[in-house]
Write a protein that holds these residues in place. Structure first.
Motif, PDB file in Angstrom:
ATOM      1  N   HIS A  52       0.745  -1.023   0.490  1.00 57.47           N
ATOM      2  CA  HIS A  52       0.362   0.010  -0.446  1.00 57.47           C
ATOM      3  C   HIS A  52       1.124   1.196  -0.215  1.00 57.47           C
ATOM      4  N   ASN A  54       1.573   5.464  -2.461  1.00 60.72           N
ATOM      5  CA  ASN A  54       0.855   5.701  -3.707  1.00 60.72           C
ATOM      6  C   ASN A  54       2.849   5.546  -4.868  1.00 60.72           C
ATOM      7  N   ASP A  55       1.977   6.644  -5.465  1.00 58.16           N
ATOM      8  CA  ASP A  55       2.871   6.594  -7.045  1.00 58.16           C
ATOM      9  C   ASP A  55       3.900   7.127  -6.779  1.00 58.16           C
ATOM     10  N   THR A  85      -2.883  -0.718  -6.712  1.00 58.45           N
ATOM     11  CA  THR A  85      -2.566   0.265  -7.867  1.00 58.45           C
ATOM     12  C   THR A  85      -2.174   1.904  -7.521  1.00 58.45           C
ATOM     13  N   HIS A  87      -1.752   5.019  -5.777  1.00 51.97           N
ATOM     14  CA  HIS A  87      -2.517   5.772  -5.779  1.00 51.97           C
ATOM     15  C   HIS A  87      -1.682   6.638  -6.100  1.00 51.97           C
ATOM     16  N   LYS A  88      -2.546   7.614  -5.490  1.00 52.56           N
ATOM     17  CA  LYS A  88      -2.371   9.574  -6.062  1.00 52.56           C
ATOM     18  C   LYS A  88      -1.749  10.027  -4.437  1.00 52.56           C
ATOM     19  N   GLN A  91      -4.120  10.411  -1.298  1.00 49.46           N
ATOM     20  CA  GLN A  91      -5.272   9.708  -1.375  1.00 49.46           C
ATOM     21  C   GLN A  91      -5.675   8.561  -1.732  1.00 49.46           C
ATOM     22  N   GLY A  92      -4.753   7.731  -0.394  1.00 48.14           N
ATOM     23  CA  GLY A  92      -5.052   6.391  -0.423  1.00 48.14           C
ATOM     24  C   GLY A  92      -6.328   6.599   0.517  1.00 48.14           C
ATOM     25  N   ASN A  93      -6.924   5.529   0.499  1.00 52.61           N
ATOM     26  CA  ASN A  93      -8.147   5.075   1.227  1.00 52.61           C
ATOM     27  C   ASN A  93      -8.295   3.937   2.050  1.00 52.61           C
ATOM     28  N   THR A  96     -10.609   0.982   1.508  1.00 50.33           N
ATOM     29  CA  THR A  96     -10.767   0.005  -0.087  1.00 50.33           C
ATOM     30  C   THR A  96     -10.075  -0.034  -0.237  1.00 50.33           C
TER      31      THR A  96
END
Length: 110
Positions: A52, A54-55, A85, A87-88, A91-93, A96
Motif C-alpha cells: 500500500h 502512492n505512485d 495499483t 494511488h495519488k 488520496q489513499g483510502n 477500500t
C-alpha cells in the motif's frame, strides 16, 4: 504481508507494512511464534505481500527492484496486473484497501 503456517493466515510485521485491523480497529499485536516473512520464505511457506503506497513512492527506483527480489524469492506480490495499483499522494483510502485479495491469494493453490 501474510505467511501461511498451519493453514492459518498470519499478518507479519515488517517496516512500512500495515497489518489488517483487528477488533475495534486495533492492530494485530506482534507474536514471536510467527517468525515473520523472512522465516516463512526460508521455510518454504506461501507468503503473500499486498503493498500500500502512492505512485510517487512507487516511482522510487528501489521499489521495482525489491518487488522483483520478493517475487524471485517466491513471494506472491499483489501489485499491478489488476491487483493493487498505487494511488495519488494523499488520496489513499484504507477503507477500500483490498485485504480480501491478500487472503484469497494466500489460500489459492499454486
Amino acid at each position: 504481508m501474510w505467511a501461511q503456517p498451519a493453514r492459518r493466515a498470519q499478518p507479519c510485521a515488517a517496516p512500512s507494512i500495515q497489518a489488517p485491523a483487528g477488533p475495534q480497529g486495533t492492530q494485530t499485536p506482534p507474536d514471536d511464534r510467527r517468525g515473520g516473512q523472512a522465516e516463512g520464505i526460508g521455510l518454504g511457506l506461501k507468503v503473500v505481500a499486498l503493498p500500500h503506497f502512492n505512485d510517487a513512492q512507487a516511482a522510487h527506483p528501489a521499489v521495482a527492484r525489491h518487488v522483483e527480489f520478493l517475487r524471485e524469492a517466491g513471494v506472491t506480490v499483489l501489485l499491478g496486473d489488476g491487483r493493487f495499483t498505487p494511488h495519488k499522494p494523499g488520496q489513499g483510502n484504507v477503507d477500500t484497501f483490498p485485504w480480501q485479495a491478500g487472503l484469497n491469494a494466500l489460500y489459492t493453490e499454486g
